[in-house]
Design an enzyme around this catalytic site. Structure first.
Site, PDB file in Angstrom:
ATOM      1  N   GLU A 152       0.847  -1.195   0.000  1.00 53.31           N
ATOM      2  CA  GLU A 152       0.000   0.000   0.000  1.00 53.31           C
ATOM      3  C   GLU A 152       0.886   1.250   0.000  1.00 53.31           C
ATOM      4  OE1 GLU A 152      -3.393   0.401  -0.348  1.00 53.31           O
ATOM      5  OE2 GLU A 152      -2.525   2.393  -0.598  1.00 53.31           O
ATOM      6  N   LEU A 154      -0.632   4.510   0.202  1.00 59.36           N
ATOM      7  CA  LEU A 154      -1.421   5.686   0.591  1.00 59.36           C
ATOM      8  C   LEU A 154      -0.679   6.540   1.613  1.00 59.36           C
ATOM      9  CD1 LEU A 154      -2.617   5.182   3.665  1.00 59.36           C
ATOM     10  CD2 LEU A 154      -4.242   3.735   2.463  1.00 59.36           C
ATOM     11  N   LYS A 205       7.881  -1.430  -2.594  1.00 62.69           N
ATOM     12  CA  LYS A 205       7.391  -0.641  -1.460  1.00 62.69           C
ATOM     13  C   LYS A 205       8.561  -0.059  -0.652  1.00 62.69           C
ATOM     14  CE  LYS A 205       4.937   1.052   1.802  1.00 62.69           C
ATOM     15  NZ  LYS A 205       4.231   2.304   1.619  1.00 62.69           N
ATOM     16  N   GLY A 254      12.433  20.765   6.503  1.00 65.51           N
ATOM     17  CA  GLY A 254      11.656  20.875   7.740  1.00 65.51           C
ATOM     18  C   GLY A 254      12.377  20.252   8.909  1.00 65.51           C
ATOM     19  N   CYS A 261       5.649   5.059   8.861  1.00 69.25           N
ATOM     20  CA  CYS A 261       6.211   4.328   7.716  1.00 69.25           C
ATOM     21  C   CYS A 261       7.690   4.623   7.454  1.00 69.25           C
ATOM     22  CB  CYS A 261       5.403   4.628   6.462  1.00 69.25           C
ATOM     23  SG  CYS A 261       3.774   3.869   6.533  1.00 69.25           S
ATOM     24  N   LYS A 264      10.509   3.488  10.054  1.00 67.42           N
ATOM     25  CA  LYS A 264      10.661   2.032  10.227  1.00 67.42           C
ATOM     26  C   LYS A 264      11.021   1.346   8.907  1.00 67.42           C
ATOM     27  CE  LYS A 264       5.977   0.187   9.672  1.00 67.42           C
ATOM     28  NZ  LYS A 264       6.170  -0.469   8.387  1.00 67.42           N
TER      29      LYS A 264
HETATM   30  N1  LIG Z   1      -0.182   4.230   7.910  1.00 68.22           N
HETATM   31  C1  LIG Z   1       0.265   4.420   6.684  1.00 68.22           C
HETATM   32  O1  LIG Z   1       0.300   5.547   6.167  1.00 68.22           O
HETATM   33  C2  LIG Z   1       0.735   3.242   5.850  1.00 68.22           C
HETATM   34  C3  LIG Z   1       0.899   3.411   4.470  1.00 68.22           C
HETATM   35  C4  LIG Z   1       1.321   2.312   3.709  1.00 68.22           C
HETATM   36  C5  LIG Z   1       1.572   1.094   4.341  1.00 68.22           C
HETATM   37  N2  LIG Z   1       1.423   0.967   5.691  1.00 68.22           N
HETATM   38  C6  LIG Z   1       1.681  -0.331   6.297  1.00 68.22           C
HETATM   39  O2  LIG Z   1       0.412  -0.956   6.558  1.00 68.22           O
HETATM   40  C7  LIG Z   1       0.461  -1.707   7.771  1.00 68.22           C
HETATM   41  C8  LIG Z   1      -0.618  -1.202   8.718  1.00 68.22           C
HETATM   42  O3  LIG Z   1      -0.315   0.132   9.086  1.00 68.22           O
HETATM   43  P1  LIG Z   1      -1.361   1.029   9.877  1.00 68.22           P
HETATM   44  O4  LIG Z   1      -0.763   2.376   9.965  1.00 68.22           O
HETATM   45  O5  LIG Z   1      -2.710   0.855   9.306  1.00 68.22           O
HETATM   46  O6  LIG Z   1      -1.315   0.312  11.315  1.00 68.22           O
HETATM   47  P2  LIG Z   1      -2.290   0.583  12.540  1.00 68.22           P
HETATM   48  O7  LIG Z   1      -1.481   0.371  13.771  1.00 68.22           O
HETATM   49  O8  LIG Z   1      -3.012   1.866  12.366  1.00 68.22           O
HETATM   50  O9  LIG Z   1      -3.388  -0.569  12.417  1.00 68.22           O
HETATM   51  C9  LIG Z   1      -3.106  -1.919  12.631  1.00 68.22           C
HETATM   52  C10 LIG Z   1      -4.379  -2.601  13.119  1.00 68.22           C
HETATM   53  O10 LIG Z   1      -4.156  -4.005  13.152  1.00 68.22           O
HETATM   54  C11 LIG Z   1      -4.785  -4.514  14.319  1.00 68.22           C
HETATM   55  N3  LIG Z   1      -4.206  -5.836  14.641  1.00 68.22           N
HETATM   56  C12 LIG Z   1      -3.004  -6.139  15.170  1.00 68.22           C
HETATM   57  N4  LIG Z   1      -2.858  -7.472  15.272  1.00 68.22           N
HETATM   58  C13 LIG Z   1      -3.988  -8.033  14.789  1.00 68.22           C
HETATM   59  C14 LIG Z   1      -4.450  -9.361  14.600  1.00 68.22           C
HETATM   60  N5  LIG Z   1      -3.698 -10.395  14.955  1.00 68.22           N
HETATM   61  N6  LIG Z   1      -5.669  -9.555  14.060  1.00 68.22           N
HETATM   62  C15 LIG Z   1      -6.450  -8.518  13.704  1.00 68.22           C
HETATM   63  N7  LIG Z   1      -6.063  -7.222  13.834  1.00 68.22           N
HETATM   64  C16 LIG Z   1      -4.860  -6.995  14.379  1.00 68.22           C
HETATM   65  C17 LIG Z   1      -4.532  -3.451  15.358  1.00 68.22           C
HETATM   66  O11 LIG Z   1      -5.429  -3.590  16.459  1.00 68.22           O
HETATM   67  C18 LIG Z   1      -4.783  -2.179  14.541  1.00 68.22           C
HETATM   68  O12 LIG Z   1      -6.139  -1.799  14.561  1.00 68.22           O
HETATM   69  C19 LIG Z   1       1.874  -1.561   8.294  1.00 68.22           C
HETATM   70  O13 LIG Z   1       2.654  -2.639   7.841  1.00 68.22           O
HETATM   71  C20 LIG Z   1       2.361  -0.270   7.644  1.00 68.22           C
HETATM   72  O14 LIG Z   1       3.757  -0.259   7.484  1.00 68.22           O
HETATM   73  C21 LIG Z   1       0.997   2.007   6.447  1.00 68.22           C
END
Ligand SMILES: NC(=O)c1ccc[n+]([C@@H]2O[C@H](COP(=O)([O-])OP(=O)(O)OC[C@H]3O[C@@H](n4cnc5c(N)ncnc54)[C@H](O)[C@@H]3O)[C@@H](O)[C@H]2O)c1
Length: 448
Positions: A152, A154, A205, A254, A261, A264
């Site tokens: 992803e 976004l 990614k 900045g 993201c 890490k």
């Molecule tokens: N936030 C961003 O902008 C972004 C963009 C691209 C990719 N990503 C990637 O996407 C992934 C998710 O990021 P995020 O920011 O949405 O994380 P987040 O912490 O906001 O959400 C993760 C969710 O997963 C849930 N969870 C954890 N273990 C679980 C399980 N065993 N079963 C069901 N649910 C479970 C948590 O309770 C939480 O609600 C990460 O790998 C991140 O690197 C994030």
């Protein structure tokens, strides 16, 4: 899909990525079953409340309520879904490696539930994860569970638009049919679809995020040199950005990048390279420059105030960027601790991140309910996040409320001339002087 029993899409983990994925797939007409392990989160979503701040998501969830189902029970998802998106968090461990424990837990639970699925990895996972998962599943007799990497891209704060109008969709699969099934879910989006092997999808990614982080550290270093030599980085950046080979995005200097993201993912790629025997020198510098950049504000404050002991500093903006309440790895966290360790009192304000602030900031950081409350009696105001409401910071009311009318603008949000004319002392990033700022466009049809 061959069994045709259900066309519902499963989403496991409804944080920033999972919730946006679920809402957007629902808006594209799919039934979506969402599973999370956080009871408060599921309860809120079932009751129609949105547990994160993300512009546009509330409207999308409301509009598609009939197609969206939220549950704590994986069985409800496995009963209806054959394509399951894994969107759980993959935070960095102390070693720098990505923590895959939540991803592994989901895979184990899905395997135990029985049935045929295509498991779609949307969480960011190190290159090689798909191959390892595939080998593990094959060894456990789970060859019928498909595996697809669909990273992803976004951005928080613009996540809905990014999902619906992506620059590209990347789909890496072991079996072409699995990749096709996932591509079909996106068929109404008008964009390039990159079909590839799993390892390359995973690497796209990491490489994309590492490159963007490199751009940020690069322009921050240019800004720091501009401060030394009297050039204006905003003019330099627009002069560079007009070159199509460079582009203007991610050339805003900045206080350094933060968020869930870039920090890490850059560390994970560096670690991944190291684990494979390759020393990724460039990323070592990118990380170091970023760490130092967050601290440079302190020197700018000291230039005007001397020792910060006993000084009151208003920190404006806590989220790692505007339009989100996410404070993971935000520059504000580092800066706050640096100021406290210099003996300053910190008063913090953010338009939407105050709930996270209470949980993440030290107890002695005072939280204010408005900009004016934060700056009242302050020796300096530091702009840490580029929220729109801070653009009007240089007002007479703010100047009169401050003990010292000093603004340190960590985002170059304000116009230096205007701020100084309004009676403030002003520091920004890489803009030391009254440099000439003018771009004249010449072209066919215009008078010479
Ligand atoms: N936030 C961003 O902008 C972004 C963009 C691209 C990719 N990503 C990637 O996407 C992934 C998710 O990021 P995020 O920011 O949405 O994380 P987040 O912490 O906001 O959400 C993760 C969710 O997963 C849930 N969870 C954890 N273990 C679980 C399980 N065993 N079963 C069901 N649910 C479970 C948590 O309770 C939480 O609600 C990460 O790998 C991140 O690197 C994030």
């Amino acid at each position: 899909m061959s069994n045709g029993a259900s066309t519902a899409v499963g989403v496991v983990g409804v944080g920033y990525v999972g919730l946006v994925t679920a809402a957007c797939f629902a808006d594209l007409g799919h039934e979506v079953v969402c599973r999370d392990i956080n009871p408060a989160r599921i309860e809120a979503l079932q009751a129609g409340r949105v547990p994160i701040y993300e512009p546009g998501i509330e409207r999308l969830l409301d509009r598609n309520r009939a197609r969206l189902h939220f549950t704590l029970d994986l069985a409800e998802l496995t009963a209806r879904c054959r394509i399951v998106f894994v969107c759980v968090d993959t935070p960095a461990m102390h070693s720098g490696d990505a923590d895959l424990s939540r991803v592994n837990q989901v895979i184990d639970e899905l395997a135990a539930a029985g049935g045929r699925y295509v498991l779609v990895m949307k969480s960011t996972v190190p290159v090689g994860t798909g191959q390892r998962v595939r080998a593990d599943m094959d060894a456990r007799g789970l060859g019928h569970i498909g595996y697809v990497s669909n990273p992803e891209f976004l951005r928080e704060g613009r996540a809905v638009g990014d999902f619906m109008e992506p620059d590209r969709i990347v789909i890496g699969s072991f079996q072409p049919a699995d990749g096709e099934a996932v591509a079909a879910l996106y068929q109404d989006l008008n964009t390039a679809v990159i079909r590839t092997d799993v390892a390359s999808a995973e690497m796209i990614k990491y490489a994309a995020n590492a490159f963007l982080a490199t751009k940020i550290s690069f322009i921050n270093e240019i800004a720091n040199v501009c401060e030394e030599v009297g050039a204006d980085v905003s003019v330099v950046a627009s002069g560079m950005g007009l070159d199509e080979r460079i582009g203007s995005h991610f050339l805003q200097p900045g206080v350094g990048y933060g968020g869930s993201c870039f920090p890490k993912d850059v560390r994970a790629l560096k670690q991944l390279a190291g684990n494979s025997g390759y020393h990724f020198q460039l990323l070592t510098a990118v990380v170091e420059v970023n760490d130092l950049q967050k601290r440079r504000v302190v020197g700018k404050l000291e230039r005007h105030l001397g020792s910060l002991r006993g000084r009151r500093i208003a920190m404006l903006g806590l989220a790692f960027k505007a339009n989100t309440d996410d404070m993971r790895e935000a520059a504000s966290l580092v800066l706050c601790d640096r100021l406290r360790s210099e003996g300053a009192t910190v008063v913090a304000y953010d338009p939407v991140a105050m709930e996270n602030a209470r949980a993440l900031l030290a107890a002695d950081v005072q939280l204010a309910g408005s900009v004016l409350e934060a700056v009242t009696g302050a020796d300096a105001a530091v702009v840490v996040t580029e929220w729109g409401e801070f653009r009007s910071l240089a007002s007479a009311a703010v100047r009169d409320a401050m003990a010292t009318p000093l603004i340190v603008d960590g985002r170059n949000l304000l116009d230096p001339d205007q701020v100084r004319r309004a009676g403030f002392l002003y520091e920004s990033v890489g803009r030391p002087s009254e440099a000439v700022r003018e771009t004249v466009r010449i072209g066919a049809g215009e008078p010479a």
